[in-house]
Write a protein that holds these residues in place. Structure first.
Motif, PDB file in Angstrom:
ATOM      1  N   ALA A 141       3.199 166.205 -44.701  1.00 61.11           N
ATOM      2  CA  ALA A 141       3.831 167.417 -45.240  1.00 61.11           C
ATOM      3  C   ALA A 141       5.325 167.208 -45.418  1.00 61.11           C
ATOM      4  N   ILE A 142       5.877 167.854 -46.438  1.00 58.98           N
ATOM      5  CA  ILE A 142       7.311 167.776 -46.692  1.00 58.98           C
ATOM      6  C   ILE A 142       7.801 169.146 -47.169  1.00 58.98           C
ATOM      7  N   PRO A 143       8.959 169.613 -46.657  1.00 64.22           N
ATOM      8  CA  PRO A 143       9.432 170.947 -47.033  1.00 64.22           C
ATOM      9  C   PRO A 143      10.272 170.931 -48.303  1.00 64.22           C
ATOM     10  N   LEU A 144      10.290 172.068 -48.981  1.00 65.53           N
ATOM     11  CA  LEU A 144      11.134 172.254 -50.166  1.00 65.53           C
ATOM     12  C   LEU A 144      11.630 173.698 -50.164  1.00 65.53           C
ATOM     13  N   HIS A 145      12.953 173.865 -50.049  1.00 72.12           N
ATOM     14  CA  HIS A 145      13.531 175.213 -50.043  1.00 72.12           C
ATOM     15  C   HIS A 145      14.981 175.165 -50.505  1.00 72.12           C
ATOM     16  N   GLY A 146      15.558 176.324 -50.683  1.00 72.68           N
ATOM     17  CA  GLY A 146      16.879 176.436 -51.296  1.00 72.68           C
ATOM     18  C   GLY A 146      18.030 175.971 -50.435  1.00 72.68           C
ATOM     19  N   GLN A 147      17.824 175.777 -49.128  1.00 68.20           N
ATOM     20  CA  GLN A 147      18.920 175.331 -48.271  1.00 68.20           C
ATOM     21  C   GLN A 147      19.020 173.811 -48.178  1.00 68.20           C
ATOM     22  N   LEU A 148      18.110 173.106 -48.846  1.00 70.20           N
ATOM     23  CA  LEU A 148      18.219 171.655 -48.934  1.00 70.20           C
ATOM     24  C   LEU A 148      19.214 171.288 -50.024  1.00 70.20           C
ATOM     25  N   SER A 149      19.837 170.135 -49.894  1.00 71.40           N
ATOM     26  CA  SER A 149      20.720 169.650 -50.953  1.00 71.40           C
ATOM     27  C   SER A 149      19.889 169.309 -52.186  1.00 71.40           C
ATOM     28  N   GLY A 178      14.145 164.533 -53.829  1.00 72.23           N
ATOM     29  CA  GLY A 178      13.405 163.541 -53.050  1.00 72.23           C
ATOM     30  C   GLY A 178      12.064 164.067 -52.575  1.00 72.23           C
ATOM     31  N   ALA A 179      12.044 165.314 -52.080  1.00 72.95           N
ATOM     32  CA  ALA A 179      10.796 165.927 -51.625  1.00 72.95           C
ATOM     33  C   ALA A 179       9.815 166.074 -52.785  1.00 72.95           C
ATOM     34  N   LEU A 180      10.333 166.524 -53.906  1.00 70.92           N
ATOM     35  CA  LEU A 180       9.478 166.729 -55.077  1.00 70.92           C
ATOM     36  C   LEU A 180       8.904 165.412 -55.580  1.00 70.92           C
ATOM     37  N   ARG A 235       3.200 162.075 -50.160  1.00 69.48           N
ATOM     38  CA  ARG A 235       2.978 163.254 -49.317  1.00 69.48           C
ATOM     39  C   ARG A 235       2.005 164.152 -50.066  1.00 69.48           C
ATOM     40  N   ASP A 236       0.971 164.625 -49.382  1.00 72.09           N
ATOM     41  CA  ASP A 236      -0.032 165.416 -50.098  1.00 72.09           C
ATOM     42  C   ASP A 236       0.073 166.918 -49.843  1.00 72.09           C
ATOM     43  N   ILE A 237       1.058 167.331 -49.025  1.00 68.78           N
ATOM     44  CA  ILE A 237       1.277 168.759 -48.786  1.00 68.78           C
ATOM     45  C   ILE A 237       2.755 169.079 -48.985  1.00 68.78           C
ATOM     46  N   LEU A 238       3.028 170.019 -49.865  1.00 68.93           N
ATOM     47  CA  LEU A 238       4.389 170.505 -50.089  1.00 68.93           C
ATOM     48  C   LEU A 238       4.465 171.914 -49.516  1.00 68.93           C
ATOM     49  N   VAL A 239       5.315 172.096 -48.504  1.00 70.04           N
ATOM     50  CA  VAL A 239       5.514 173.422 -47.911  1.00 70.04           C
ATOM     51  C   VAL A 239       6.779 173.996 -48.530  1.00 70.04           C
ATOM     52  N   ALA A 240       6.666 175.119 -49.224  1.00 71.51           N
ATOM     53  CA  ALA A 240       7.785 175.555 -50.060  1.00 71.51           C
ATOM     54  C   ALA A 240       7.985 177.065 -50.037  1.00 71.51           C
ATOM     55  N   THR A 241       9.228 177.458 -50.293  1.00 70.16           N
ATOM     56  CA  THR A 241       9.530 178.856 -50.595  1.00 70.16           C
ATOM     57  C   THR A 241       9.298 179.048 -52.089  1.00 70.16           C
ATOM     58  N   ASP A 242       9.688 180.209 -52.586  1.00 72.89           N
ATOM     59  CA  ASP A 242       9.467 180.490 -54.013  1.00 72.89           C
ATOM     60  C   ASP A 242      10.383 179.691 -54.927  1.00 72.89           C
ATOM     61  N   VAL A 243      11.230 178.832 -54.356  1.00 74.67           N
ATOM     62  CA  VAL A 243      12.027 177.928 -55.187  1.00 74.67           C
ATOM     63  C   VAL A 243      11.107 176.975 -55.958  1.00 74.67           C
ATOM     64  N   ALA A 244       9.880 176.781 -55.448  1.00 79.67           N
ATOM     65  CA  ALA A 244       8.911 175.901 -56.115  1.00 79.67           C
ATOM     66  C   ALA A 244       7.896 176.676 -56.942  1.00 79.67           C
ATOM     67  N   ALA A 245       8.080 177.991 -57.060  1.00 76.69           N
ATOM     68  CA  ALA A 245       7.077 178.812 -57.738  1.00 76.69           C
ATOM     69  C   ALA A 245       7.149 178.717 -59.255  1.00 76.69           C
ATOM     70  N   ARG A 246       8.276 178.277 -59.785  1.00 78.02           N
ATOM     71  CA  ARG A 246       8.397 178.207 -61.242  1.00 78.02           C
ATOM     72  C   ARG A 246       9.353 177.090 -61.643  1.00 78.02           C
ATOM     73  N   GLY A 247       9.183 176.647 -62.871  1.00 80.37           N
ATOM     74  CA  GLY A 247      10.114 175.679 -63.434  1.00 80.37           C
ATOM     75  C   GLY A 247       9.930 174.247 -62.987  1.00 80.37           C
ATOM     76  N   LEU A 248       8.898 173.953 -62.197  1.00 79.70           N
ATOM     77  CA  LEU A 248       8.678 172.589 -61.726  1.00 79.70           C
ATOM     78  C   LEU A 248       7.487 171.974 -62.448  1.00 79.70           C
ATOM     79  N   ASP A 249       7.643 170.736 -62.866  1.00 80.53           N
ATOM     80  CA  ASP A 249       6.565 170.031 -63.551  1.00 80.53           C
ATOM     81  C   ASP A 249       5.847 169.135 -62.547  1.00 80.53           C
TER      82      ASP A 249
END
Length: 247
Positions: A84-92, A98-100, A108-122
């Motif tokens: 698992a790897i986190p993705l949120h707005g407080q990361l640089s 890098g996480a993405l 990594r087969d699990i992305l733990v994310a806030t809504d920063v990953a809910a849109r605009g990501l390919d």
């Protein structure tokens, strides 16, 4: 369009063509299989781990409401051996990229994310989306689950609904005009995970606390180094500048 704008239009335009687009509700695609689990709040982590065990090897995004919970879940899953790897707005920005990239490359087969990953990501290959925390709006839900079942492919979205989320979930179904089927895992099977998950929860809390202490300690250290640098000029002004920095 206000009445003033309509008056201006009539006065200044000749034979205009008016195009109106009615407001439509947000909808999910037909290739998306959506379901939900009604669970006790205290056992939320247990049911998440149970779901992820069944999804081993399938790229999955777990959506959480807050940065703190996103980071805690990432530590929890790692303590249990998940990639698992986190993705949120407080990361640089570099850490987010890098996480993405790790998730897209399937290291990594699990992305733990806030809504920063809910849109605009390919992200071309996501098999499942889990709503650990329900979003407050149907629009956000559609964006979240839209990370899977893309380009005609099938996908799965599962929402964890606690006793505190029932009204929110009902509003979500009404807004989307759908009735999602309910999943009902065997409780006894889920509870077999209790001891391991509780230990991993303690590890996650310690790691989260250590990380916060490192960040706060780093900030204090930078402030003190800065103050000493300002104080080298000597004289009263340098001393006052250093005092302000240390505070």
């Amino acid at each position: 369009m206000t009445k003033d704008v309509e008056s201006l239009q009539r006065a200044s335009l000749r034979n205009p063509i008016r195009v109106s687009i009615s407001k439509t509700s947000h909808q999910t695609v037909k290739t998306l299989l959506q379901s939900w689990l009604l669970i006790p709040q205290k056992n939320k982590d247990l049911y998440l781990i149970h779901l992820l065990n069944d999804l081993t090897g399938h790229p999955t995004i777990v959506f959480s409401r807050t940065v703190h919970e996103t980071q805690r879940l990432a530590f929890l899953l790692r303590a249990l051996g998940f990639g698992a790897i986190p993705l949120h707005g407080q990361l640089s920005q570099s850490a987010r990229l890098g996480a993405l990239n790790k998730f897209k490359a399937k290291s990594r087969d699990i992305l733990v994310a806030t809504d920063v990953a809910a849109r605009g990501l390919d992200i071309p290959s996501v098999d499942c989306v889990i709503n650990y925390d329900l979003p407050g709006e149907s629009k956000t839900y559609v964006h979240r689950v839209g990370r899977t079942a893309r380009a005609g492919k099938s996908g799965k979205a599962i929402s964890l609904v606690t006793q505190y989320d029932a009204e929110l979930f009902q509003r979500l179904e009404r807004a989307l005009d759908i009735r999602m089927p309910q999943e009902s895992p065997e409780k006894a099977e889920v509870m077999l995970l209790k001891v391991r998950v509780e230990e991993a929860q303690r590890v996650a809390v310690r790691q989260l606390r250590d990380e916060q202490e490192r960040k706060s300690g780093k900030g204090r250290g930078q402030g003190m180094r800065k103050g000493k640098l300002l104080g080298r000029g000597g004289g009263r002004g340098g001393r006052e500048d250093m005092d302000r920095e240390e505070v």
